[in-house]
Design a protein around this motif. Structure first.
Motif, PDB file in Angstrom:
ATOM      1  N   PRO A  66       0.602  -1.303  -0.318  1.00 31.46           N
ATOM      2  CA  PRO A  66       0.155   0.122  -0.248  1.00 31.46           C
ATOM      3  C   PRO A  66       0.990   0.866  -0.072  1.00 31.46           C
ATOM      4  N   VAL A  67       2.060   0.960   0.861  1.00 31.62           N
ATOM      5  CA  VAL A  67       3.300   2.410   0.500  1.00 31.62           C
ATOM      6  C   VAL A  67       3.741   2.966  -0.735  1.00 31.62           C
ATOM      7  N   LEU A  70       0.126   3.807  -2.295  1.00 24.78           N
ATOM      8  CA  LEU A  70       0.218   5.767  -1.746  1.00 24.78           C
ATOM      9  C   LEU A  70       1.678   5.792  -2.594  1.00 24.78           C
ATOM     10  N   VAL A  90      -5.430   6.949   0.850  1.00 27.77           N
ATOM     11  CA  VAL A  90      -5.063   6.403   2.485  1.00 27.77           C
ATOM     12  C   VAL A  90      -5.624   4.667   2.034  1.00 27.77           C
ATOM     13  N   ALA A  93      -5.565   2.987  -1.333  1.00 30.55           N
ATOM     14  CA  ALA A  93      -4.315   2.034  -1.579  1.00 30.55           C
ATOM     15  C   ALA A  93      -4.549   1.328  -0.846  1.00 30.55           C
ATOM     16  N   LEU A  94      -5.414   1.503   0.365  1.00 33.89           N
ATOM     17  CA  LEU A  94      -5.116  -0.206   1.184  1.00 33.89           C
ATOM     18  C   LEU A  94      -6.177  -0.722   0.843  1.00 33.89           C
ATOM     19  N   THR A 138      -8.923   4.608   7.770  1.00 37.26           N
ATOM     20  CA  THR A 138      -8.087   3.323   8.144  1.00 37.26           C
ATOM     21  C   THR A 138      -9.474   2.619   7.685  1.00 37.26           C
ATOM     22  N   SER A 183      -0.180   9.841   7.009  1.00 32.52           N
ATOM     23  CA  SER A 183      -0.215   8.883   6.016  1.00 32.52           C
ATOM     24  C   SER A 183       0.332   7.363   6.460  1.00 32.52           C
ATOM     25  N   TYR A 184       1.155   7.237   6.062  1.00 35.72           N
ATOM     26  CA  TYR A 184       2.065   6.427   6.493  1.00 35.72           C
ATOM     27  C   TYR A 184       2.138   5.042   7.695  1.00 35.72           C
ATOM     28  N   SER A 186      -0.802   5.423   9.370  1.00 33.55           N
ATOM     29  CA  SER A 186      -2.418   4.663   9.422  1.00 33.55           C
ATOM     30  C   SER A 186      -2.140   3.818   8.734  1.00 33.55           C
ATOM     31  N   ILE A 187      -1.280   3.887   7.458  1.00 35.07           N
ATOM     32  CA  ILE A 187      -1.460   1.958   6.754  1.00 35.07           C
ATOM     33  C   ILE A 187      -0.798   1.180   6.924  1.00 35.07           C
ATOM     34  N   ARG A 204       4.005  -5.054   4.553  1.00 34.33           N
ATOM     35  CA  ARG A 204       4.199  -4.413   5.318  1.00 34.33           C
ATOM     36  C   ARG A 204       6.331  -3.499   4.862  1.00 34.33           C
TER      37      ARG A 204
END
Length: 358
Positions: A66-67, A70, A90, A93-94, A138, A183-184, A186-187, A204
């Motif tokens: 997801p990063v 994002l 966010v 991306a998730l 999220t 944002s980072y 939270s992800i 991750r």
């Protein structure tokens, strides 16, 4: 360049009470607490103009990280250093990484719903509501994938716990706000939460921030993503085509853990216009927005030098580590052959990330 106001680049100020303001772009009048020190106000809708294109970007994305997704969205022209667009990105991306990791969702329908929900969280919610929009995003994501409603049971509880987990991580670091950092954070919380509660394993990653130079309120070493990043230089003779494409993909896919540059031993007057056209057409990347032709002496000393592979004269590269990709120069070729090289560069950059994270 550090910027806050979209009109004059001046710092923003946050008032204690709402007052009626007129958007400088669409001239809509509404109450808000946020404007720049010169009095300019831009409404949420104008601030996020162009964000609808994210649905198409996510639908084509294959990554389970997801990063990376994002970062790709944050590289789009409509995304600013701070702003309510992060409240949508966010969750998007998730959702995309969740689907790509085996999650059973109708991605397009979920993305459209995320876009609708995320827009309801205004800019400045982090300070005025005590709830960062990235953290709330999220919870929206989890609500969408579990089908939660106000009458839900387990999914209702999980959605609230997800939001609480993200907001706690943001609160532990403290302010001032940084939409990238939050944002980072939270992800990362969502990746762990989904693995533990839904059994879906999204990648991750390790994250190193590349936005500190653009953030007037950067908290420096207090930020968990403030770490020294490696520098990678993509090299070819003229720095007009392959190396510029590699720099563009590097900024998109590698920016959370390294700084990417490109350079040559000779320079042309501009970036190859076929490369500019095809990158914009196929990837939505405008290489002329913040890239330009450079000599090796114009960039910082790198930790890793990646040669594109030169047919006649290769640059003399004084690096700690040197990699040669052996790519043909597509200059002057038909679009199909040009795109073959572009796609190979994209693949090499993605593989480069995987190799460096092992």
């Amino acid at each position: 360049m550090k910027e806050e106001c979209l009109i004059c680049k001046a710092p923003l100020e946050y008032l204690k009470e709402d007052m009626e303001m007129e958007c400088e772009l669409c001239h809509k009048k509404e109450k808000s607490k946020t404007r720049c020190v010169n009095g300019h106000y831009v409404c949420n809708e104008c601030h996020m103009q162009g964000i609808d294109s994210l649905v198409g970007i996510c639908m084509e994305e294959k990554s389970d990280n997801p990063v990376i997704i994002l970062n790709k969205m944050m590289s789009q022209p409509f995304c600013h250093m701070h702003g309510p667009e992060h409240h949508i990105m966010v969750g998007m991306a998730l959702l995309t990484a969740y689907r790509n990791s085996g999650g059973d969702i109708d991605l397009k329908k979920a993305l459209v719903e995320m876009n609708s929900r995320g827009r309801s969280v205004p800019g400045g919610a982090c300070g005025f509501w005590g709830a960062c929009g990235a953290g709330i995003s999220t919870g929206m994501f989890l609500s969408i994938v579990t089908g939660s409603t106000p009458l839900g049971e387990d999914n209702f509880g999980l959605s609230h716990k997800m939001t609480a987990s993200a907001l706690e991580a943001i609160g532990e670091v403290g302010g001032p706000r940084c939409c990238k950092r939050d944002s980072y954070l939270s992800i990362l919380q969502a990746v762990d939460f989904v693995r533990e509660n839904l059994g879906i394993r999204m990648e991750r990653p390790k994250i190193c921030c590349s936005y500190s130079s653009r953030n007037n309120q950067c908290i420096g070493k207090r930020c968990p993503f403030c770490k020294k990043k490696k520098k990678i230089a993509f090299i070819c003779v003229h720095n007009s085509c392959r190396s510029q494409i590699a720099e563009a993909f590097g900024k998109q896919y590698l920016s959370d853990f390294c700084d990417c540059y490109s350079a040559g031993t000779e320079v042309r007057t501009q970036i190859n216009q076929d490369a500019v056209r095809l990158m914009k057409q196929e990837y939505g990347i405008d290489m002329e927005r913040d890239q330009y032709v450079k000599l090796l002496s114009d960039i910082p000393e790198a930790d890793i030098y990646v040669s594109m592979g030169c047919n006649v004269t290769c640059p003399n590269i004084p690096g700690k580590e040197v990699i040669n990709w052996g790519l043909e120069d597509p200059t002057g070729k038909q679009d199909k052959e040009f795109m073959d090289v572009i796609r190979q560069i994209e693949k090499n950059v993605r593989n480069f990330r995987e190799r460096k994270e092992r």
